[in-house]
Design a protein around this motif. Structure first.
Motif, PDB file in Angstrom:
ATOM      1  N   ALA A  44       0.830  -1.208   0.000  1.00 47.75           N
ATOM      2  CA  ALA A  44       0.000   0.000   0.000  1.00 47.75           C
ATOM      3  C   ALA A  44       0.866   1.259   0.000  1.00 47.75           C
ATOM      4  N   THR A  45       2.137   1.125   0.418  1.00 50.54           N
ATOM      5  CA  THR A  45       3.055   2.263   0.420  1.00 50.54           C
ATOM      6  C   THR A  45       3.237   2.824  -0.979  1.00 50.54           C
ATOM      7  N   PHE A  46       3.054   1.960  -1.977  1.00 49.26           N
ATOM      8  CA  PHE A  46       3.334   2.363  -3.351  1.00 49.26           C
ATOM      9  C   PHE A  46       2.083   2.741  -4.131  1.00 49.26           C
ATOM     10  N   HIS A  79     -14.994  -6.488  -5.640  1.00 47.18           N
ATOM     11  CA  HIS A  79     -15.916  -5.677  -4.852  1.00 47.18           C
ATOM     12  C   HIS A  79     -15.434  -4.241  -4.665  1.00 47.18           C
ATOM     13  N   PHE A  80     -14.204  -3.982  -5.109  1.00 41.35           N
ATOM     14  CA  PHE A  80     -13.685  -2.618  -5.008  1.00 41.35           C
ATOM     15  C   PHE A  80     -13.283  -2.084  -6.384  1.00 41.35           C
ATOM     16  N   PHE A  81     -14.007  -2.541  -7.403  1.00 49.14           N
ATOM     17  CA  PHE A  81     -13.805  -2.060  -8.775  1.00 49.14           C
ATOM     18  C   PHE A  81     -12.369  -2.288  -9.239  1.00 49.14           C
ATOM     19  N   CYS A  82     -11.831  -3.459  -8.918  1.00 46.96           N
ATOM     20  CA  CYS A  82     -10.504  -3.865  -9.358  1.00 46.96           C
ATOM     21  C   CYS A  82     -10.613  -5.281  -9.928  1.00 46.96           C
ATOM     22  N   VAL A  96      -5.458  -4.790 -11.043  1.00 47.72           N
ATOM     23  CA  VAL A  96      -5.733  -3.645 -11.909  1.00 47.72           C
ATOM     24  C   VAL A  96      -6.868  -2.817 -11.313  1.00 47.72           C
ATOM     25  N   GLY A  97      -6.694  -1.515 -11.294  1.00 44.32           N
ATOM     26  CA  GLY A  97      -7.757  -0.645 -10.796  1.00 44.32           C
ATOM     27  C   GLY A  97      -7.277   0.787 -10.726  1.00 44.32           C
ATOM     28  N   VAL A 104      -7.906   1.008  -1.036  1.00 49.85           N
ATOM     29  CA  VAL A 104      -8.921   0.418  -0.167  1.00 49.85           C
ATOM     30  C   VAL A 104      -8.935  -1.100  -0.306  1.00 49.85           C
ATOM     31  N   MET A 105      -8.790  -1.572  -1.540  1.00 47.52           N
ATOM     32  CA  MET A 105      -8.815  -3.011  -1.795  1.00 47.52           C
ATOM     33  C   MET A 105      -7.655  -3.716  -1.091  1.00 47.52           C
TER      34      MET A 105
END
Length: 221
Positions: A44-46, A79-82, A96-97, A104-105
């Motif tokens: 998530a850092t990136f 569920h998170f549009f990815c 991918v998203g 969030v995913m």
């Protein structure tokens, strides 16, 4: 090596991991994974928390070594549009998203995986079963199926009209982009299951705290 330099190097390696040269891409991804683990960095850092350009991007989630983990990533991503595709050889899933949805995913995936690891460690086999690796996998896949059902219920409860239409549009957008990047992707089979373990996992899936933050992702239009 200073952490800032490590982050900069990982960013460069992640960029190289998209090279059209498969060998170069695999080597870059492998080195990035080693650095993330060595320096205890979170993927998530990136992902920018406040992206200047919220366009589609693709990031790897490392240490996705088992089928249940890849299955969970794929379910949560939708569920998170990815969208996610498992690269078993590199022990990672490519997701991918749009940047805010990815953030969030990723957070949700790690939160759920941590709880699932706790549940499987404390689960007690029934009907004389032994807690083998196959049993654990079946149990964890069962949990992920229930989590998928729970998140679908959240979607079904969304009000009709503009919100529902936005959900449909965002889902179609990411599906189109995913197919553009991975036109030959196919769904993978999670393998044979221990029925008792799978059903126990389905039941325990209702005990997992999902803390769904899907509504946060709706602002990505």
């Amino acid at each position: 090596m200073e952490i800032d330099k490590v982050v900069e190097l990982v960013q460069k390696l992640l960029a190289l991991s998209h090279s059209s040269n498969e060998n170069e891409a695999a080597v870059a991804m492998g080195k990035a994974r080693e650095l993330l683990i060595k320096h205890n960095l979170d993927m998530a850092t990136f992902v920018e928390t406040e992206p200047k350009n919220n366009s589609f991007m693709e990031i790897p989630l490392f240490s996705i070594e088992e089928k249940w983990e890849a299955h969970l990533v794929a379910k949560v991503a939708r569920h998170f549009f990815c969208r996610a595709i498992w690269q078993r050889g590199n022990q990672c899933s490519l997701v991918v998203g749009k940047a805010d949805n990815l953030l969030v995913m990723v957070e949700t995936y790690y939160w759920l995986r941590t709880q699932m690891s706790y549940f499987v460690d404390n689960a007690k086999p029934t009907n004389g079963d032994i807690k083998t690796q196959s049993w654990r996998t079946s149990y964890l896949v069962g949990i992920s199926f229930t989590l998928d059902d729970r998140l679908k219920r959240t979607e079904e409860e969304l009000p009709q009209g503009e919100v529902k239409a936005l959900v449909v549009r965002l889902d179609k957008e990411v599906e189109y982009k995913y197919k553009e990047l991975h036109p030959n992707s196919v769904s993978f089979y999670t393998g044979p299951r221990n029925g008792n373990a799978f059903e126990l996992g389905r039941q325990d899936g209702w005990k997992v705290n999902t803390q769904s933050r899907r509504n946060l992702a709706l602002g990505s239009g």
